[in-house]
Motif scaffolding. Structure first.
Motif, PDB file in Angstrom:
ATOM      1  N   TRP A 396       1.193  -1.449  -0.407  1.00 26.93           N
ATOM      2  CA  TRP A 396      -0.219  -0.121  -0.048  1.00 26.93           C
ATOM      3  C   TRP A 396       0.513   1.520  -0.291  1.00 26.93           C
ATOM      4  O   TRP A 396      -0.049   2.583  -0.866  1.00 26.93           O
ATOM      5  N   ILE A 399       2.290   1.755  -3.512  1.00 26.98           N
ATOM      6  CA  ILE A 399       0.670   2.316  -4.580  1.00 26.98           C
ATOM      7  C   ILE A 399       0.723   4.086  -4.241  1.00 26.98           C
ATOM      8  O   ILE A 399       0.509   4.843  -5.120  1.00 26.98           O
ATOM      9  N   VAL A 400       0.563   4.259  -2.930  1.00 28.18           N
ATOM     10  CA  VAL A 400       0.666   5.888  -2.487  1.00 28.18           C
ATOM     11  C   VAL A 400       1.716   6.635  -2.959  1.00 28.18           C
ATOM     12  O   VAL A 400       1.811   7.481  -3.916  1.00 28.18           O
TER      13      VAL A 400
ATOM     14  N   LEU B 265      -4.598  -8.418   0.876  1.00 30.86           N
ATOM     15  CA  LEU B 265      -4.696  -6.704   1.186  1.00 30.86           C
ATOM     16  C   LEU B 265      -6.189  -6.421   0.803  1.00 30.86           C
ATOM     17  O   LEU B 265      -6.570  -6.811  -0.200  1.00 30.86           O
ATOM     18  N   TRP B 266      -7.027  -5.394   1.961  1.00 31.09           N
ATOM     19  CA  TRP B 266      -7.877  -5.183   2.165  1.00 31.09           C
ATOM     20  C   TRP B 266      -8.533  -6.222   1.937  1.00 31.09           C
ATOM     21  O   TRP B 266      -9.749  -5.669   1.214  1.00 31.09           O
ATOM     22  N   LEU B 273      -6.149  -8.726  -6.614  1.00 32.79           N
ATOM     23  CA  LEU B 273      -5.772  -6.122  -6.742  1.00 32.79           C
ATOM     24  C   LEU B 273      -4.460  -6.593  -8.592  1.00 32.79           C
ATOM     25  O   LEU B 273      -4.543  -5.222  -9.096  1.00 32.79           O
TER      26      LEU B 273
END
Lengths: 460, 565
Positions: A396, A399-400, B265-266, B273
């Motif tokens: 994540w 991605i940011v 993830l999530w 994903l």
């Protein structure tokens, strides 16, 4: 060690040369000095030496980063031509301060003892305070010098406080000895507050120096007021040395205490990326944009710090090199353009593609490298950092970072728009031959890093 | 003939260098160099098309060239190999032919460019070379490199030579496509950390001698050892090679994109994903509703030849990426999200057509019709049937030809009048009879009249979508039924535009600058439109010309996706 001695003596020697009438001789001499230091520094490769009761270690890590900061300084110098042309009285002093500050930078990458880190940061910073305010008759430069000095002093104070607390918690200043104590204490509720507080304060102090959010507030104002020539030095050398020191501290001392600093640093990385990139979008001044861009690159480097495996030091090295080369090229061109057009906004670059095709081409390539387009060094810098982070499964965060990189394209490309899609706002910008050579060299280096990254990606 | 693919990529790039060396005022020479380079490219691609052996063993890449380019030592993670790896198969063949053809047409269309000719043709050829590279690359890194390199020339070509709002359009195009390519980059990083090259690993681990072709048994042995965990860490050679990534056995156990990995993830499996990220990345390029909004702006501002290139070639890169990378590498995710992909496709078909119906600007109308037609590509792909996937590929080729015609047609009107507004013209058939005939051909081909290539493509896609629920169980029937409505809308906006602009009493808005004289086509314009019209007709009447070459590989692609889902 030899490079520290050489730089110091060259700096003093240079002050005496400054008494001579001819200012023309100084720059070639300083370039020669730096070239000597660069070569001497590299001769110590693969030969680890410790000095001063193990307070300094010159290993490959230190040598590699010393090479980066010395090379950056060599590349920055040609853009001081206008100081020579104007017969600036303090020229020799400026150059000597640059040489002295390099000593500080080397200590920041070679320290083995937190006191040395502190001394290195101070040497570097004090030179920078002076240089930031060196344009004495310019109000903004005065503001920059004072602001940087006041804020910097506080940050150094906090850093020192942190070091002392760490000493209180672990009983030592040596980073390798802190390690075992920190690992043991990080899970112990009784003793960890002291260590945690010390670590936090140290983090704050260093984050200030590398302008990581939320300790970045000084950066845009100070960079804007600082003469462009010194800004090129500040935004590259301080950052490269700062991150090398930062990484060394985290990887050697606090590798076992990740539970204390990991969440903090991850939050700071995200905030730094966001503030740097989104802040840069809002700027109309190219110089301020570059200040925010330097914040955003601190964010990417923090990701490398966070990924924390055997490739992160290589990633930091490669990224700092690619970033420094492109930033120096961009700010060098800004300096040349601003000297003639008296403007540091995007408009200064209008029509540069027509009046100075070479400058425009070099600028385009450095912007592409900063933005991270393939075949340039900046792309592989980002690739290495992201792949190191992916191994830690920080998906994540990547991605940011990548979305922020997309924002980056917007502001880096505004200058390209100005150069190629607008009518010229001034005449041809004169460029000295040394500066031309430096610009071409930086372009070639950017491409070499982008086409054959294997040459340098794995040396540490 | 080993170098034919490389020459296809590098001839335009070489021409860029030659043009950069020519003096600025030698405009005729610059144009000739560009024409020569693209013509050579066309000849080579036609030769390639005829020499391509469709009967060869399945999934055979032909004319392969494979060289090591960048080797990076990742220390504990092994070695990273980036290769210059190009090859052609049935999936890329038609795109290569299309690129060769449209590049020449684009150069002819660019003949009237007057501003900064040297820069224009240099960027144009750089763009053509990158597009060709994209279609031929079999190494993901190489593909990504060319993919990014399409952006910069396109950005300048719109931003410098475009219409009044060119800067806005250029930066919008750039940011959209860039976000797409960065999403692709994320997955690319994940893929190379997860996938390895069994042949190179065998050499590195001393299981096979260097410099020789590694036998299939050794490859299987290496895959077995890696899966068992006996071959790990530093001896593994990571790769960007797309053929290697297409085999589930080439993923390291425990890596982030391993097929057995249960990482989430999530609450979404990471492989799903990754599929979504890649899908969005290519969907922006395709473009698909709702990430299509850059397309009308870019088209409206771009000069005619650049619009042609954009619609005919650049959009295809998005669809090609789905065929080449997304579906074969993530087959199980592709099957899982088939409904979603089909739905987005149908949404594009209907929404694009409705927007086209509402447009007052002919070029915008055509831009939205592109969105609508590219929806068929998605629908055909999502159906995962033989008819559907072949139709999707056919649609990419056919739309490349037809949209080139359509944008040249708007260019013809714009060159004469400086306007593209439908309301400004009536009865053009009287002053421009030959032009009108070609317009009718293009419009009818695009709306899918039998006899033209668009009909074959859309028919196949719809057949696939209808049979999907029975054959592969991917799409519900109602999607196909709704998509058929798109054909109806297509007929509506084209016929309505035709009626408004070309029929009735001759009238041109008197306030257009210089009271334009709507003369009929010039020789140069015939040279562009007539060959395209003939090709549209030929590929409409004899679909086997193309299908015979591409079907075997597409069917193999389909099989491997269905087997591994």
């Amino acid at each position: 060690m030899n490079s520290i001695i050489l730089l110091t003596s060259f700096g003093i020697l240079n002050l005496f040369i400054g008494f001579s009438k001819s200012k023309k001789i100084i720059m070639p001499l300083v370039l020669l000095f730096l070239a000597i230091v660069f070569v001497v520094n590299l001769t110590g490769w693969n030969d680890t030496q410790t000095y001063f009761e193990r307070m300094l270690t010159i290993d490959n890590f230190a040598i590699a980063f010393t090479a980066v900061v010395v090379l950056t300084t060599i590349l920055v110098l040609p853009f001081s031509q206008s100081y020579i042309d104007q017969q600036n009285d303090s020229l020799a002093e400026y150059y000597s301060l640059l040489l002295f500050s390099l000593v500080g930078a080397i200590m920041m990458v070679a320290y083995e003892n937190l006191l040395m880190l502190f001394v290195g940061i101070e040497i570097l910073s004090i030179s920078m305070y002076i240089l930031a305010g060196s344009d004495k008759k310019n109000l903004k430069s005065n503001e920059a010098g004072l602001k940087y000095f006041l804020m910097g002093s506080f940050a150094t104070g906090i850093l020192l406080f942190g070091i002392v607390l760490i000493y209180g918690a672990t009983g030592t200043f040596y980073i390798s000895e802190i390690s075992s104590a920190a690992t043991a204490q990080s899970n112990n509720e009784l003793t960890s507050p002291l260590l945690g507080m010390g670590l936090l304060f140290t983090l704050i102090g260093i984050s200030f120096k590398v302008s990581a959010a939320p300790f970045h507030f000084w950066t845009p104002d100070v960079y804007e007021g600082t003469p462009t020539f010194f800004m090129a030095f500040m935004s590259t050398v301080v950052k490269a040395a700062g991150f090398a020191g930062f990484y060394k501290l985290m990887s050697v001392s606090f590798a076992g205490a990740q539970n204390i600093w990991f969440p903090t640093l991850i939050a700071m990385a995200v905030v730094t990326l966001a503030i740097g990139n989104i802040g840069a979008v809002a700027q109309n001044s190219f110089k301020r944009m570059m200040a925010y861009s330097s914040i955003s690159h601190a964010g990417y480097l923090m990701i490398a710090l966070l990924s924390f495996n055997d490739r992160s030091e290589n990633a930091i090295f490669f990224y700092s090199l690619a970033y420094s080369v492109s930033t120096v090229a961009a700010l060098g061109i800004l300096k040349l353009v601003a000297d003639q057009r008296d403007d540091v906004s995007y408009n200064a670059f209008n029509g540069l593609g027509r009046t100075n095709p070479l400058l425009a081409a070099v600028m385009t390539i450095s912007m592409c490298s900063l933005a991270g387009i393939p075949l340039t060094g900046g792309f592989f810098g980002k690739l290495f950092i992201f792949s190191a982070a992916l191994e830690q499964e920080l998906l994540w965060l990547i991605i940011v970072a990548i979305l922020m990189a997309a924002v980056g394209f917007y502001y880096y490309f505004r200058v390209i728009i100005a150069m190629y899609m607008r009518e010229p706002s001034g005449d041809r910008v004169p460029v000295g031959s040394v500066a031309t050579f430096a610009l071409i060299f930086m372009t070639v280096l950017t491409f070499v890093l982008g086409i054959a990254p294997g040459l340098l990606s794995n040396i540490l | 003939m080993d170098y034919i693919l490389s020459s296809l990529i590098f001839i335009p790039l070489l021409a860029v260098l030659i043009i950069l060396c020519l003096p600025k005022h030698f405009t005729q020479g610059i144009k000739l160099v560009a024409l020569l380079a693209t013509s050579l490219q066309l000849i080579l691609s036609v030769w390639l098309y005829s020499a391509f052996d469709a009967s060869a063993t399945v999934q055979g890449y032909q004319f392969v060239q494979q060289l090591n380019w960048i080797s990076l030592n990742l220390q504990s993670l092994g070695l990273l190999q980036i290769q210059y790896f190009v090859g052609v198969d049935g999936i890329s063949l038609s795109m290569v032919l299309l690129t060769g053809l449209i590049s020449v047409i684009g150069i002819i269309s660019s003949w009237t460019i007057s501003k900064n000719i040297k820069g224009y043709f240099a960027l144009y050829l750089l763009l053509v070379g990158s597009v060709m590279g994209c279609f031929l690359a079999l190494d993901f890194f190489l593909f990504y490199l060319f993919f990014e390199f399409m952006l910069l020339p396109m950005y300048f070509l719109i931003g410098i030579w475009g219409g009044p709002r060119r800067e806005y359009a250029a930066i919008k195009f750039f940011i959209y496509t860039l976000i797409g390519s960065l999403l692709i980059l994320i997955v690319m990083i994940g893929l190379y950390t997860s996938a390895f090259d069994p042949a190179a690993t065998a050499v590195r681990a001393n299981l096979a001698p260097a410099g020789q072709v590694v036998s299939a048994e050794v490859v299987a042995e290496v895959q077995r050892q890696v899966a068992a965990g006996t071959l790990t860490g530093a001896s593994i050679v990571h790769t960007f090679s797309i053929p290697d990534m297409q085999q589930a056995a080439n993923f390291i156990p425990g890596s982030i994109l391993n097929i057995l990995s249960e990482k989430q993830l999530w609450d979404i499996p990471v492989r799903y994903l990754a599929f979504l990220l890649l899908f969005i990345g290519f969907a922006i390029k395709l473009p698909v509703v709702p990430v299509h909004t850059w397309l009308p702006d870019a088209h409206v501002e771009a000069p005619t030849p650049i619009s042609v290139l954009l619609a005919s070639l650049l959009l295809k890169v998005g669809g090609y990426g789905l065929f080449r990378i997304v579906y074969p590498v993530f087959p199980e995710a592709a099957a899982y999200y088939a409904y979603f992909v089909g739905l987005v496709g149908v949404l594009s078909i209907i929404y694009g057509a409705m927007c086209a119906l509402a447009m007052a600007d002919l070029k915008k109308l055509i831009a939205y019709s592109s969105v609508s037609h590219m929806g068929f590509v998605l629908l055909g792909l999502a159906s995962l049937t033989s008819e559907g996937t072949n139709g999707a590929m056919y649609q990419m080729f056919s739309h490349g030809l037809i949209s080139a015609m359509l944008f040249i047609i708007t260019g013809v009107i714009y060159d004469r009048s400086g306007s593209r507004m439908i309301d400004n013209f009536r009865g053009l058939a009287f002053s421009m009879p030959a032009f009108t005939a070609l317009v009718v051909v293009a419009f009818f081909a695009s709306l899918g009249l039998p006899g033209f290539s668009g009909f074959i493509a859309e028919l196949l896609v719809l057949l696939g979508a209808f049979s999907s629920s029975a054959v592969s169980g991917m799409l519900p029937r109602w999607l196909a039924i709704v998509a058929t409505g798109g054909l109806l809308l297509g007929a509506a906006y084209y016929l309505w535009a035709l009626q408004r602009m070309f029929f009735g009493k001759h009238w041109v808005h008197p306030e257009l600058k210089g009271e334009p004289v709507m003369t009929d086509l010039t020789k140069r314009e015939y040279l562009m439109l007539v060959p395209l019209a003939i090709l549209v007709l030929i590929f409409g009447l004899f679909p086997s010309l193309l299908l015979n070459k591409i079907s075997p590989d597409i069917n193999y692609f389909l099989q491997s996706v269905l087997q591994n889902r």
